[in-house]
Design an enzyme around this catalytic site. Structure first.
Site, PDB file in Angstrom:
ATOM      1  CD  GLU A  21      -2.966  -0.809  -0.134  1.00 41.54           C
ATOM      2  OE1 GLU A  21      -2.955   0.308  -0.698  1.00 41.54           O
ATOM      3  OE2 GLU A  21      -3.670  -1.744  -0.533  1.00 41.54           O
ATOM      4  CE1 TYR A  52      -6.539   3.361  -0.596  1.00 45.00           C
ATOM      5  CE2 TYR A  52      -4.179   3.387  -0.151  1.00 45.00           C
ATOM      6  CZ  TYR A  52      -5.270   2.805  -0.748  1.00 45.00           C
ATOM      7  OH  TYR A  52      -5.126   1.645  -1.457  1.00 45.00           O
ATOM      8  CG  ASP A  97      -8.219   4.329  -4.618  1.00 41.97           C
ATOM      9  OD1 ASP A  97      -9.458   4.271  -4.740  1.00 41.97           O
ATOM     10  OD2 ASP A  97      -7.448   3.779  -5.415  1.00 41.97           O
ATOM     11  CB  CYS A 127     -14.414   3.671 -13.975  1.00 37.88           C
ATOM     12  SG  CYS A 127     -15.409   5.169 -13.877  1.00 37.88           S
ATOM     13  CB  CYS A 152     -18.409   3.401 -21.106  1.00 40.04           C
ATOM     14  SG  CYS A 152     -17.938   4.906 -20.210  1.00 40.04           S
ATOM     15  CB  CYS A 164     -18.681  -0.063 -17.432  1.00 40.22           C
ATOM     16  SG  CYS A 164     -19.138   0.359 -15.738  1.00 40.22           S
ATOM     17  CB  CYS A 216     -22.868   5.038 -15.311  1.00 38.90           C
ATOM     18  SG  CYS A 216     -21.617   6.344 -15.159  1.00 38.90           S
TER      19      CYS A 216
END
Length: 300
Positions: free
Chosen positions: A46, A129, A147, A202, A209, A212, A218
């Site tokens: 991370e 985060y 995030d 995204c 798209c 997606c 959306c």
DNA sequence: AACTCGTGGAC
DNA sequence: TGTCCAAGAGT
């Protein structure tokens, strides 16, 4: 799809089929490296991933885990070794903070990564985060991991905006918490699933798209994909900045096996005043150690 | 709150 | 040495 649980099912199903097989995502049951402390592996990943793409992190992460499989192992090393092994990931203060975090874990937590958000966030280099991410992915704590990917998915899917605001708002965190599935395990997977959707589909510049799974829900697409109107995060200058000069200086010191005379540093940048200022700031940050007779090295 | 802190790949 | 972007943190 208006139903929240249907949204959960759709994105979790997409994630199960499309997720990248990243080493730090292996479950405790499937953890292939018994000598490597898994929460530590998650924490290191991370921090490395802060502002840094996955493809650049993965090889460095493997080498770190080989050399320092536990916080105690890194704490026993010189901070300069962490900076050298950091390589060109960028923002090398992260390597120093990781070393400081390992030291704090070894000395104040008995070598065990704390399994609560408050103690995690108290560690050097661990902010809101990263504490939430380590809590969720290492310990299964039900917590919203927000995030830039999550913020962008939220902006498009829920708010109907092309891009999130320049900085994280309380409303975004609240929305992420409201979207979280009820179960601990589902919540943890949901967090990484939304992040993955933002990273793979995204995307910021060229959203895919057609790939997606929640296109029909959306808000941004339903609104006709309106162009962004609000302020965007401003892009930082690079050429000629102190960051570039610091990078050049540290590059020389990383590639050297021992102390380096000032003459070797002088050649990296023509402006002596800026060069000196940057070297001083690197020393101030603890990234460079000054020695006698105008020699310098990574900190021992 | 705005600013600083690296690096390299995709356009 | 163009612009934008990448799992932020610290001050």
């Amino acid at each position: 799809m208006s139903d929240l649980s249907a949204l959960h099912d759709t994105i979790l199903t997409w994630y199960a089929a499309q997720a990248r097989d990243l080493p730090w995502r292996r479950s405790p049951e499937a953890w292939p490296w018994p000598e490597v402390d898994r929460p530590w592996a998650v924490l290191v990943s991370e921090v490395m991933l802060q502002q840094t793409p996955v493809v650049r992190v993965e090889p460095v992460w493997h080498e770190w885990m080989r050399r320092w499989p536990t916080p105690a192992a890194l704490a026993a090393a010189a901070p300069g070794d962490a900076v050298r092994e950091w390589g060109r990931l960028g923002y090398p203060r992260r390597a120093l903070r990781l070393h400081a975090a390992a030291t704090a874990i070894a000395q104040e937590h008995g070598g065990v990564i704390p399994a609560n958000l408050e103690d995690l966030q108290a560690l050097p280099g661990i902010g809101t985060y990263t504490a939430a991410a380590v809590g969720a992915f290492a310990f299964g704590i039900r917590s919203a991991v927000v995030d830039v990917n999550v913020r962008r998915v939220e902006a498009r899917l829920v708010t109907g905006a092309e891009h999130p605001a320049p900085s994280l708002s309380a409303a975004e965190t609240r929305l992420a918490e409201e979207l979280l599935p009820a179960g601990d395990r589902e919540a943890a997977t949901w967090n990484v699933a939304v992040m993955e959707l933002g990273a793979l589909v995204c995307k910021a510049k060229t959203p895919q798209c057609e790939r997606c799974p929640v296109l029909d829900a959306c808000a941004w697409v339903l609104a006709g994909r309106p162009a962004h109107d609000g302020p965007r995060k401003r892009v930082q200058k690079w050429a000629g900045t102190d960051r570039q000069v610091r990078g050049k200086l540290l590059h020389v010191l990383r590639d050297a096996s021992g102390p380096v005379p000032r003459s070797k540093l002088d050649v990296v940048w023509p402006d002596a005043a800026q060069r000196d200022r940057c070297l001083a700031s690197l020393i101030e940050d603890g990234l460079v150690e000054p020695l006698a007779r105008e020699r310098f090295r990574l900190p021992a």
